[in-house]
Design a protein around this motif. Structure first.
Motif, PDB file in Angstrom:
ATOM      1  N   HIS A   1       2.977   8.343  -2.470  1.00  0.00           N
ATOM      2  CA  HIS A   1       2.293   9.589  -2.103  1.00  0.00           C
ATOM      3  C   HIS A   1       3.087  10.360  -1.053  1.00  0.00           C
ATOM      4  CE1 HIS A   1      -1.003   8.025  -4.438  1.00  0.00           C
ATOM      5  NE2 HIS A   1      -1.000   6.923  -3.713  1.00  0.00           N
ATOM      6  N   GLY A   2       4.418  10.323  -1.219  1.00  0.00           N
ATOM      7  CA  GLY A   2       5.295  10.970  -0.243  1.00  0.00           C
ATOM      8  C   GLY A   2       5.042  12.459  -0.103  1.00  0.00           C
ATOM      9  N   GLU A   3       4.475  13.073  -1.129  1.00  0.00           N
ATOM     10  CA  GLU A   3       4.181  14.513  -1.044  1.00  0.00           C
ATOM     11  C   GLU A   3       2.925  14.772  -0.211  1.00  0.00           C
ATOM     12  OE1 GLU A   3       3.365  12.545  -3.379  1.00  0.00           O
ATOM     13  OE2 GLU A   3       1.443  13.169  -4.215  1.00  0.00           O
ATOM     14  N   LEU A   4       2.114  13.701   0.012  1.00  0.00           N
ATOM     15  CA  LEU A   4       0.852  13.871   0.745  1.00  0.00           C
ATOM     16  C   LEU A   4       0.919  13.344   2.174  1.00  0.00           C
ATOM     17  CD1 LEU A   4      -1.716  12.739  -2.010  1.00  0.00           C
ATOM     18  CD2 LEU A   4      -1.301  15.079  -1.231  1.00  0.00           C
TER      19      LEU A   4
ATOM     20  N   PHE B   1      -5.282  16.726   7.691  1.00  0.00           N
ATOM     21  CA  PHE B   1      -4.123  16.968   8.566  1.00  0.00           C
ATOM     22  C   PHE B   1      -3.070  17.876   7.935  1.00  0.00           C
ATOM     23  CE2 PHE B   1      -5.952  12.908   9.906  1.00  0.00           C
ATOM     24  CZ  PHE B   1      -6.108  13.145  11.258  1.00  0.00           C
ATOM     25  N   GLY B   2      -3.284  18.257   6.676  1.00  0.00           N
ATOM     26  CA  GLY B   2      -2.250  18.992   5.959  1.00  0.00           C
ATOM     27  C   GLY B   2      -1.273  17.993   5.355  1.00  0.00           C
ATOM     28  N   THR B   3      -0.508  18.438   4.358  1.00  0.00           N
ATOM     29  CA  THR B   3       0.412  17.512   3.711  1.00  0.00           C
ATOM     30  C   THR B   3       1.489  17.088   4.704  1.00  0.00           C
ATOM     31  OG1 THR B   3       1.663  19.382   2.860  1.00  0.00           O
ATOM     32  CG2 THR B   3       0.026  18.401   1.395  1.00  0.00           C
ATOM     33  N   ARG B   4       1.681  15.793   4.770  1.00  0.00           N
ATOM     34  CA  ARG B   4       2.654  15.179   5.688  1.00  0.00           C
ATOM     35  C   ARG B   4       2.463  15.691   7.122  1.00  0.00           C
ATOM     36  NH1 ARG B   4       6.699  12.363   3.243  1.00  0.00           N
ATOM     37  NH2 ARG B   4       8.041  12.662   5.070  1.00  0.00           N
ATOM     38  N   GLY B   5       1.183  15.892   7.497  1.00  0.00           N
ATOM     39  CA  GLY B   5       0.892  16.531   8.768  1.00  0.00           C
ATOM     40  C   GLY B   5       0.897  15.605   9.964  1.00  0.00           C
ATOM     41  N   VAL B   6       0.886  14.289   9.744  1.00  0.00           N
ATOM     42  CA  VAL B   6       0.808  13.329  10.847  1.00  0.00           C
ATOM     43  C   VAL B   6       1.466  12.022  10.386  1.00  0.00           C
ATOM     44  CG1 VAL B   6      -1.488  12.479  10.141  1.00  0.00           C
ATOM     45  CG2 VAL B   6      -0.785  12.286  12.534  1.00  0.00           C
ATOM     46  N   PRO B   7       2.185  11.322  11.277  1.00  0.00           N
ATOM     47  CA  PRO B   7       2.740  10.021  10.870  1.00  0.00           C
ATOM     48  C   PRO B   7       1.625   9.021  10.550  1.00  0.00           C
ATOM     49  CG  PRO B   7       3.774  10.796  12.911  1.00  0.00           C
ATOM     50  CD  PRO B   7       2.608  11.702  12.635  1.00  0.00           C
ATOM     51  N   VAL B   8       1.797   8.296   9.469  1.00  0.00           N
ATOM     52  CA  VAL B   8       0.808   7.317   9.006  1.00  0.00           C
ATOM     53  C   VAL B   8       1.490   5.964   8.926  1.00  0.00           C
ATOM     54  CG1 VAL B   8      -0.688   6.633   7.072  1.00  0.00           C
ATOM     55  CG2 VAL B   8      -0.424   9.068   7.650  1.00  0.00           C
TER      56      VAL B   8
ATOM     57  N   PRO C   1       0.827  -1.199   0.000  1.00  0.00           N
ATOM     58  CA  PRO C   1       0.000   0.000   0.000  1.00  0.00           C
ATOM     59  C   PRO C   1       0.868   1.259   0.000  1.00  0.00           C
ATOM     60  CG  PRO C   1       0.037  -1.030   2.180  1.00  0.00           C
ATOM     61  CD  PRO C   1       0.710  -1.981   1.243  1.00  0.00           C
ATOM     62  N   PHE C   2       0.413   2.262  -0.696  1.00  0.00           N
ATOM     63  CA  PHE C   2       1.113   3.562  -0.774  1.00  0.00           C
ATOM     64  C   PHE C   2       2.499   3.433  -1.416  1.00  0.00           C
ATOM     65  CE2 PHE C   2      -1.491   3.890   3.224  1.00  0.00           C
ATOM     66  CZ  PHE C   2      -2.482   4.699   2.691  1.00  0.00           C
ATOM     67  N   ASP C   3       2.689   2.405  -2.233  1.00  0.00           N
ATOM     68  CA  ASP C   3       3.950   2.228  -2.966  1.00  0.00           C
ATOM     69  C   ASP C   3       3.613   2.329  -4.456  1.00  0.00           C
ATOM     70  OD1 ASP C   3       6.898   0.670  -2.334  1.00  0.00           O
ATOM     71  OD2 ASP C   3       6.151   0.560  -4.400  1.00  0.00           O
TER      72      ASP C   3
ATOM     73  N   GLU D   1      -5.741   3.246  -6.699  1.00  0.00           N
ATOM     74  CA  GLU D   1      -6.690   4.359  -6.664  1.00  0.00           C
ATOM     75  C   GLU D   1      -7.228   4.583  -5.238  1.00  0.00           C
ATOM     76  OE1 GLU D   1      -7.480   6.806  -8.351  1.00  0.00           O
ATOM     77  OE2 GLU D   1      -9.355   7.460  -7.409  1.00  0.00           O
ATOM     78  N   LEU D   2      -7.456   3.490  -4.512  1.00  0.00           N
ATOM     79  CA  LEU D   2      -7.973   3.629  -3.140  1.00  0.00           C
ATOM     80  C   LEU D   2      -6.900   4.187  -2.212  1.00  0.00           C
ATOM     81  CD1 LEU D   2     -10.025   0.324  -2.958  1.00  0.00           C
ATOM     82  CD2 LEU D   2     -10.933   2.651  -3.000  1.00  0.00           C
ATOM     83  N   ASP D   3      -5.640   3.808  -2.453  1.00  0.00           N
ATOM     84  CA  ASP D   3      -4.547   4.399  -1.676  1.00  0.00           C
ATOM     85  C   ASP D   3      -4.479   5.911  -1.916  1.00  0.00           C
ATOM     86  OD1 ASP D   3      -3.804   1.948  -0.676  1.00  0.00           O
ATOM     87  OD2 ASP D   3      -2.087   1.679  -2.019  1.00  0.00           O
ATOM     88  N   ARG D   4      -4.628   6.285  -3.172  1.00  0.00           N
ATOM     89  CA  ARG D   4      -4.557   7.706  -3.524  1.00  0.00           C
ATOM     90  C   ARG D   4      -5.681   8.476  -2.821  1.00  0.00           C
ATOM     91  NH1 ARG D   4      -6.258  11.578  -7.216  1.00  0.00           N
ATOM     92  NH2 ARG D   4      -8.020  10.257  -7.787  1.00  0.00           N
ATOM     93  N   GLN D   5      -6.885   7.881  -2.828  1.00  0.00           N
ATOM     94  CA  GLN D   5      -8.020   8.541  -2.170  1.00  0.00           C
ATOM     95  C   GLN D   5      -7.763   8.716  -0.672  1.00  0.00           C
ATOM     96  OE1 GLN D   5     -11.460   6.185  -3.128  1.00  0.00           O
ATOM     97  NE2 GLN D   5     -11.389   6.698  -5.305  1.00  0.00           N
ATOM     98  N   GLU D   6      -7.162   7.692  -0.068  1.00  0.00           N
ATOM     99  CA  GLU D   6      -6.901   7.782   1.369  1.00  0.00           C
ATOM    100  C   GLU D   6      -5.834   8.846   1.653  1.00  0.00           C
ATOM    101  OE1 GLU D   6      -5.635   4.165   3.402  1.00  0.00           O
ATOM    102  OE2 GLU D   6      -6.532   4.925   5.262  1.00  0.00           O
ATOM    103  N   ALA D   7      -4.776   8.848   0.829  1.00  0.00           N
ATOM    104  CA  ALA D   7      -3.716   9.849   1.024  1.00  0.00           C
ATOM    105  C   ALA D   7      -4.274  11.265   0.867  1.00  0.00           C
ATOM    106  CB  ALA D   7      -2.578   9.599   0.024  1.00  0.00           C
TER     107      ALA D   7
END
Lengths: 406, 85
Positions: free
Chosen positions: A366-369, A317-324, A218-220, A304-310
């Motif tokens: 989605h490292g930018e998000l 939380f803002g971009t990169r606003g909280v550890p996930v 996920p998120f890769d 696509e679902l990963d993108r929606q979650e990001a």
């Protein structure tokens, strides 16, 4: 609504059975995802899964329960016993209706059902077990746990696909609010049999990779779907006053907020419901986004679902606003059990002030998000955790936990 | 003779409905009621259907009675086998 306190945990996970083994494996990044051994999966599009290891039902359960239980119910019964022991709670010592149970299910006892249907069509109706009447029924785990431990308080079952692991705990929370002081809740699930595997494969969301370390990313950028697993977690939740009264020894944390939403009609072009679920859960917890210290993501593995979650996380939380994080990369997605296992992991993270890692991620998409915790656990002060879950068909749920008592 | 005695009944009970931990099915159970042996009506129903299937007999619905005993059920089996013969 009174925030119920979590006083006990039971865990059966592909990477560790029992709270301690699961948590040690999870912090060490040990995965339980591997080629399936339960049945011959060679004729199917995928053959990688998260099986609970070394589970000997005959050793762990009374003989009378074996002919009447599917594998997933056996897993659930052992998990229930664990969480009650951890909470030092014996329902038979309490008033008749003081303890209830809510479990989440996806499809019920698929393996048991398959065997009996094979008997019906292959040998005739006389060969079908009378236990088919309930053993493949989706609320069967609730019933069996209730009967075994004498839990006659408000009880039910929830079927919201993979969001159920949160929804069951939320339902238990409502029962506590309505006067049942002690609840067992969560999901323990399995469908690792030919029939269950076929149904899951047909969803189009299961990875066809043959490499256990590359199948669920996920998120890769190489995300290719998910790996199904089995197991889950059950929580003992109590009205904090009732927990104090009986002298409950542990307080893992409290459930501060929860919300569930439903996605808009497919093709409508409207935003999915996940962001709204997060915001509503935070509202209920009376917290601002900045109060959340870690997010346990749904982490679908479907790009696509990963993108929606990001996007939803970045919006709140803002971009990169909280550890996930997504420790489920070490277990696969456990159907109705997965989100409950994430609740257990989140409570243990709050206890130990450490975020478990997401494993096998080499090229975050989605490292930018989002700030994804990869490879190594991350130690940081943790007070509040958010756990997310989505279920096929449009279910979104979000639950906010805090350390200790509210 | 059906050749179906207490030993065979215990085998079917174990296979179709399992075994209670604090009950010794090897002991003198002929006159102990099924409920005391740890079997409910569904368990007994499973057991009775299993016997019917294996012996090719039909037992009356009254055979599924948790207040009955292994001796009572074996008597029903003997009578049913005699009806078939």
């Amino acid at each position: 609504m009174t925030a119920p306190v979590v006083t006990g945990l039971g865990v059966l996970s592909p990477n560790g059975s029992g709270v301690d083994d699961f948590w040690a494996a999870t912090l060490a990044g040990h995965s339980g995802v591997a080629p399936l051994t339960r049945f011959d999966a060679s004729g199917y599009p995928s053959g990688i899964g998260g099986e609970v290891k070394d589970f000997d039902a005959a050793e762990l359960l009374p003989g009378r329960l074996l002919p009447q239980t599917d594998h997933m119910t056996r897993l659930a019964l052992v998990t229930a016993e664990q969480c009650l022991a951890d909470a030092d709670l014996d329902p038979r010592e309490l008033p008749d209706f003081a303890v209830g149970v809510v479990t989440a299910a996806s499809a019920g006892g698929m393996e048991f059902g398959q065997r009996e249907l094979e008997a019906l069509w292959g040998r005739g109706g006389a060969y079908v077990s009378a236990y088919q009447a309930f053993a493949w029924f989706y609320p069967v785990n609730t019933g069996q746990i209730s009967i075994r431990h004498g839990m006659r308080g408000a009880s039910s079952a929830i079927v919201t696909e993979q969001a159920g692991g949160l929804d069951a705990v939320a339902k238990a929370r409502r029962h506590i609010d309505h006067g049942t002081p002690h609840m067992v809740a969560g999901g323990v699930d399995s469908a690792l049999c030919p029939w269950g595997w076929l149904c899951m494969s047909r969803s189009g969301r299961v990875s066809t990779s043959t490499d256990p370390n590359r199948a669920y990313l996920p998120f890769d950028v190489e995300a290719s779907g998910y790996v199904p697993g089995e197991g889950g977690a059950l929580l003992v939740l109590e009205d904090p006053r009732a927990a104090d009264r009986r002298g409950a020894p542990k307080r893992y944390g409290s459930v501060l907020g929860y919300a569930s939403t439903f996605d808009p009609r497919p093709g409508s072009g409207r935003e999915p419901g996940l962001r709204r679920a997060v915001e509503l859960a935070l509202d209920q917890a009376e917290l601002a986004p900045g109060d959340v210290d870690v997010v346990f993501a749904d982490a679908s593995g479907v790009p696509e679902l990963d993108r929606q979650e990001a996007l939803a996380l970045a919006a709140v939380f803002g971009t990169r606003g909280v550890p996930v994080t997504a420790p489920k990369t070490m277990t696969g997605r456990l159907l109705a059990g997965g989100a409950s296992l994430d609740l257990a992991a989140a409570l243990l993270a709050l206890r130990d002030q450490v975020v478990p890692p997401t494993v096998n991620i080499t090229h975050p998409a989605h490292g930018e998000l989002i700030d994804l915790v990869t490879d190594q656990p991350r130690e940081l002060p943790l007070t509040h955790a958010l756990v997310l879950a989505r279920g096929l068909g449009g279910f979104n749920s979000a639950m906010v936990l805090c350390q200790g008592e509210d | 003779m059906s050749g179906f005695g207490i030993k065979e009944l215990v085998d079917v009970l174990r296979a179709s409905a399992g075994e209670e931990e604090d009950v010794n099915l090897e002991g003198d159970i002929l006159d102990v009621d099924f409920e005391s042996l740890g079997y409910d009506s569904l368990a007994l129903s499973n057991t009775v259907r299993w016997i019917e299937r294996d012996l090719g007999i039909a037992l009356p619905d009254e055979a599924i009675d948790v207040g009955s005993t292994p001796r009572g059920l074996l008597d029903e089996v003997t009578r049913a086998v005699a009806r078939v013969a």
